[in-house]
Design an enzyme around this catalytic site. Structure first.
Site, mmCIF file in Angstrom:
data_model
loop_
_atom_site.group_PDB
_atom_site.id
_atom_site.type_symbol
_atom_site.label_atom_id
_atom_site.label_comp_id
_atom_site.label_asym_id
_atom_site.label_seq_id
_atom_site.Cartn_x
_atom_site.Cartn_y
_atom_site.Cartn_z
ATOM 1 N N THR A 192 1.057 -1.262 0.253
ATOM 2 C CA THR A 192 0.235 0.088 -0.187
ATOM 3 C C THR A 192 0.933 1.417 0.299
ATOM 4 O O THR A 192 1.880 1.111 -0.024
ATOM 5 C CB THR A 192 -1.159 -0.339 1.112
ATOM 6 O OG1 THR A 192 -1.895 -1.043 1.527
ATOM 7 C CG2 THR A 192 -1.452 1.419 1.643
ATOM 8 N N VAL B 38 -13.667 -4.062 1.870
ATOM 9 C CA VAL B 38 -13.277 -2.335 2.120
ATOM 10 C C VAL B 38 -12.176 -2.389 3.164
ATOM 11 O O VAL B 38 -13.161 -2.760 3.739
ATOM 12 C CB VAL B 38 -14.504 -1.289 2.078
ATOM 13 C CG1 VAL B 38 -14.069 -0.012 2.036
ATOM 14 C CG2 VAL B 38 -15.259 -1.351 0.465
ATOM 15 N N HIS C 262 -2.602 -4.025 8.323
ATOM 16 C CA HIS C 262 -3.352 -5.028 8.026
ATOM 17 C C HIS C 262 -4.785 -4.226 8.377
ATOM 18 O O HIS C 262 -5.254 -3.898 9.324
ATOM 19 C CB HIS C 262 -4.046 -6.498 9.203
ATOM 20 C CG HIS C 262 -4.969 -7.625 9.230
ATOM 21 N ND1 HIS C 262 -5.839 -7.068 10.506
ATOM 22 C CD2 HIS C 262 -5.360 -7.540 8.053
ATOM 23 C CE1 HIS C 262 -6.692 -7.991 9.906
ATOM 24 N NE2 HIS C 262 -5.813 -8.716 8.638
HETATM 25 N N1 ASP Z 1 -4.509 -1.386 4.404
HETATM 26 C C1 ASP Z 1 -4.372 -1.530 3.499
HETATM 27 C C2 ASP Z 1 -6.140 -3.102 3.648
HETATM 28 O O1 ASP Z 1 -6.112 -3.248 4.845
HETATM 29 C C3 ASP Z 1 -2.968 -2.756 3.009
HETATM 30 C C4 ASP Z 1 -1.957 -2.796 3.604
HETATM 31 O O2 ASP Z 1 -1.289 -1.471 3.796
HETATM 32 O O3 ASP Z 1 -1.414 -3.429 2.873
HETATM 33 O O4 ASP Z 1 -6.152 -2.529 2.770
#
Ligand code: ASP
Length: 352
Positions: free
Chosen positions: A209, A238, A262
């Site tokens: 991300t 989402v 997460h």
């Molecule tokens: N926070 C993101 C999600 O859960 C994933 C990530 O940050 O890698 O969609």
């Protein structure tokens, strides 16, 4: 990334150590806001970016580092040219969305059906204006669509088909899904569908991300976060990214945060807002970031990372995962790192 996915050597935070962390925190102070004007001259502008918290395989670490340093240069060039913090974070995140090494835009992970559904969020600290899109498909740069939601609608978040209709009405071009899918994403998706799949290893190897926070010369803060979400997620899932206070938050009175990790755990502790609350109570950007991540690990069994700035230009890049690719630019100096404790520096004009 959850604690079940913890890599060897990662210590679980016990209630006692969580409490002792709290005990080390500084007493509440409001002096930070009163010192704001005199420090502006030195520390601003500043931009910080991240390329996702997780476990970055060795063969991909160079790609991640060069990606975040290029993106931070792009954001810093906007700031040095007199652009706003919002312009800078959108520029940096657009750069990362266009880089297939990251889980955003081109390079996004696939949902369980093998499709790309992306979330993105922007917020500016002067007005508390924000915009988000969730579960969008066929868009090359969801972060720009999120900004259009902020600038052109009275809403904060548009989702799925509605977001697509809005994109059309704004003249945003649709791109074929294939152009957003890399061989690497497809390989990971297939691997995770196999009966002997190891989803833990798969997820840890494919975070990515992206996000940015910035303060411009006027002292305005902004944040932007964009993601393809988590690998083999359910259709329509989402995550934290487009949820205000979770994937990011920006308030000129306190600072700005962009998060990764997460999503379900991030949402449980409303991570970005949690960190800014700690700063409001007088904590430094580092202490507040660490406290938010510790709370997420202890209360929601989740790992992640954050980038944080305050309006004076103090900044932090902190994570509880094994790695997080990050880079910052301030006073014509580039900072970057991947593992805990790293902070390499070089002149911003020197190319890798
Ligand atoms: N926070 C993101 C999600 O859960 C994933 C990530 O940050 O890698 O969609």
């Amino acid at each position: 990334m959850t604690l079940e996915q913890t890599e060897p050597g990662m210590q679980e935070i016990k209630p006692a150590s969580f409490m002792s962390l709290i005990a080390t925190l500084k007493p509440v102070s409001t002096s930070r806001l009163s010192t704001f004007p005199s420090q502006l001259i030195d520390m601003l502008p500043v931009v910080v970016v991240h390329g996702g918290a997780g476990h970055i395989p060795k063969e991909r670490s160079e790609l991640s580092t060069s990606g975040v340093t290029s993106a931070v240069r792009a954001g810093y060039a906007v700031l040095r040219g007199g652009g706003s913090s919002m312009d800078a974070v959108v520029e940096a995140v657009t750069y990362l969305e266009n880089n297939p090494a990251f889980n955003a835009g081109c390079g996004s992970v696939l949902n369980v059906k093998g499709d790309v559904e992306m979330d993105a969020f922007v917020m500016e600290g002067k007005t508390l204006g924000s915009g988000a899109v969730s579960a969008v498909r066929n868009i090359a740069n969801p972060i720009q669509l999120a900004r259009l939601v902020m600038d052109k609608t009275s809403h904060l978040c548009l989702t799925a088909e509605g977001a697509k209709q809005f994109a059309r009405s704004m003249g945003v071009p649709e791109v074929p899904q294939e152009s957003l899918i890399t061989e690497y994403s497809r390989m990971r998706w297939r691997k995770n569908l196999a009966p002997d799949a190891n989803p833990v290893e798969c997820q840890m190897g494919k975070m990515g991300t992206v996000g940015a926070v910035a303060v411009d010369s006027q002292g305005n803060v902004a944040c932007a976060t964009s993601t393809g979400g988590i690998l083999n997620k359910m259709e329509g899932r989402v995550g934290d990214t487009p949820c205000i206070g979770c994937g990011g938050y920006a308030d000129n009175m306190v600072g700005a945060v962009s998060t990764t990790g997460h999503g379900e755990a991030i949402m449980k502790v409303v991570l970005a807002k949690h960190i800014l609350y700690q700063m409001e109570q007088g904590q430094s950007v580092e202490a507040a970031s660490d406290l938010g991540l510790a709370c997420m690990k202890f209360r929601a069994a989740g790992l992640g990372g954050v980038i944080t700035v305050d309006p004076q230009g103090h900044w932090a890049a902190r994570f509880s995962s094994r790695q997080m690719a990050w880079a910052a630019a301030q006073k014509d100096t580039l900072h970057y790192g991947l593992y805990e404790g790293e902070n390499f520096t070089q002149s911003i004009d020197v190319q890798h």
